[in-house]
Design a protein around this motif. Structure first.
Motif, short mmCIF file in Angstrom:
data_model
loop_
_atom_site.label_atom_id
_atom_site.label_comp_id
_atom_site.label_asym_id
_atom_site.label_seq_id
_atom_site.Cartn_x
_atom_site.Cartn_y
_atom_site.Cartn_z
N VAL A 74 78.92 39.34 -72.79
CA VAL A 74 77.72 40.11 -73.15
C VAL A 74 77.33 39.83 -74.60
N SER A 75 78.31 39.75 -75.48
CA SER A 75 78.04 39.43 -76.88
C SER A 75 77.38 38.06 -77.01
N TRP A 76 77.85 37.09 -76.22
CA TRP A 76 77.26 35.75 -76.23
C TRP A 76 75.81 35.80 -75.76
N ILE A 77 75.55 36.53 -74.71
CA ILE A 77 74.19 36.66 -74.20
C ILE A 77 73.28 37.25 -75.28
N VAL A 78 73.73 38.32 -75.94
CA VAL A 78 72.93 38.97 -76.98
C VAL A 78 72.62 38.00 -78.12
N ARG A 79 73.62 37.27 -78.60
CA ARG A 79 73.40 36.34 -79.71
C ARG A 79 72.52 35.17 -79.30
N THR A 80 72.67 34.69 -78.07
CA THR A 80 71.84 33.58 -77.60
C THR A 80 70.39 34.02 -77.49
N ARG A 81 70.16 35.21 -76.94
CA ARG A 81 68.79 35.72 -76.78
C ARG A 81 68.15 36.01 -78.15
N ALA A 82 68.95 36.31 -79.17
CA ALA A 82 68.40 36.53 -80.51
C ALA A 82 67.94 35.20 -81.12
N ALA A 83 68.68 34.13 -80.87
CA ALA A 83 68.32 32.82 -81.41
C ALA A 83 67.20 32.17 -80.61
N LEU A 84 67.17 32.45 -79.31
CA LEU A 84 66.18 31.85 -78.40
C LEU A 84 65.43 32.97 -77.69
N GLU A 85 64.40 33.45 -78.34
CA GLU A 85 63.61 34.57 -77.80
C GLU A 85 62.91 34.16 -76.52
N ASP A 86 62.67 35.12 -75.66
CA ASP A 86 61.99 34.88 -74.37
C ASP A 86 62.74 33.87 -73.53
N LEU A 87 64.06 33.82 -73.69
CA LEU A 87 64.88 32.91 -72.92
C LEU A 87 64.72 33.21 -71.44
N HIS A 88 64.45 32.16 -70.66
CA HIS A 88 64.27 32.35 -69.23
C HIS A 88 64.86 31.16 -68.46
N PHE A 89 65.76 31.48 -67.54
CA PHE A 89 66.40 30.48 -66.71
C PHE A 89 65.73 30.46 -65.34
N THR A 90 65.42 29.25 -64.86
CA THR A 90 64.85 29.06 -63.53
C THR A 90 65.74 28.09 -62.77
N ASP A 91 66.07 28.43 -61.53
CA ASP A 91 66.91 27.57 -60.70
C ASP A 91 66.14 26.33 -60.26
N GLU A 92 66.83 25.18 -60.32
CA GLU A 92 66.24 23.90 -59.89
C GLU A 92 67.31 22.93 -59.40
N PRO A 93 67.90 22.91 -58.34
CA PRO A 93 67.89 23.88 -57.24
C PRO A 93 69.04 24.85 -57.40
N GLY A 94 69.16 25.70 -56.48
CA GLY A 94 70.28 26.61 -56.48
C GLY A 94 69.87 27.96 -55.95
N PRO A 95 70.80 28.77 -55.71
CA PRO A 95 72.22 28.47 -55.78
C PRO A 95 72.76 27.83 -54.50
N ILE A 96 73.83 27.10 -54.67
CA ILE A 96 74.55 26.50 -53.55
C ILE A 96 75.89 27.23 -53.48
N VAL A 97 76.24 27.71 -52.31
CA VAL A 97 77.45 28.51 -52.14
C VAL A 97 78.48 27.71 -51.35
N ASP A 98 79.71 27.70 -51.87
CA ASP A 98 80.83 27.07 -51.17
C ASP A 98 82.06 27.94 -51.39
N GLY A 99 82.39 28.74 -50.40
CA GLY A 99 83.54 29.65 -50.54
C GLY A 99 83.29 30.65 -51.65
#
Length: 163
Positions: A74-99
């Motif tokens: 959670v601390s990593w997420i907070v610090r990353t979002r502070a350095a990279l505002e409006d951070l948004h991840f989009t799947d390309e492709p995914g998710p793939i599930v195996d077990g």
């Protein structure tokens, strides 16, 4: 991947695969700021291990090899979002599930807000990079994470690395 988990053949996914995809969506929602970090316990196990590239270390957002629990992530997420505002991840492709593994490629867009050592890009510079994630599920939550990102591309956009 077993035939019961493949969706390209027209066979419906198993309940386990559907639950894994839902967990993956919540993972992205944590990083995208769409799921409040106070609900991270719904997604992340108490003990959590990260295996990854040096992007976080180069940006000084985390020492990922030292993350051992949910709070560290959670601390990593907070610090990353502070350095990279409006951070948004989009799947390309995914998710793939195996077990107990869920994997996918992502494209991340954000706006540089400073704090990255050596960055010469202007505050407000738009960034985009791609990467791949694999997460392991244990007792209904993610317990282990492998990630690789286009570190060179992002650090070049930030002006840390120049041609």
């Amino acid at each position: 991947m077993t035939g019961s988990e493949q969706t390209t053949t027209g066979t419906p996914p198993t309940t386990e695969a559907a639950a894994a995809r839902e967990l993956w969506a919540k993972w992205n929602a944590l990083w995208n700021g769409e799921l409040d970090l106070s609900r991270a316990d719904e997604v992340i196990a108490d003990k959590f291990t990260v295996h990854g590239t040096s992007l976080a270390g180069r940006m000084k957002t985390a020492a990922i090899d030292e993350i051992r629990d949910r709070d560290g992530l959670v601390s990593w997420i907070v610090r990353t979002r502070a350095a990279l505002e409006d951070l948004h991840f989009t799947d390309e492709p995914g998710p793939i599930v195996d077990g107990d593994l869920v994997a996918g490629r992502y494209r991340a867009t954000a706006v540089h807000r400073g704090g990255t050592p050596g960055a010469t890009a202007a505050i407000g510079t738009a960034t985009e990079h791609v990467g791949m994630n694999i997460l392991r599920i244990e007792n209904g939550r993610f317990a282990e994470y492998w990630t690789v990102a286009d570190t060179l591309g992002l650090l070049t956009q930030l002006g840390v690395i120049t041609s």
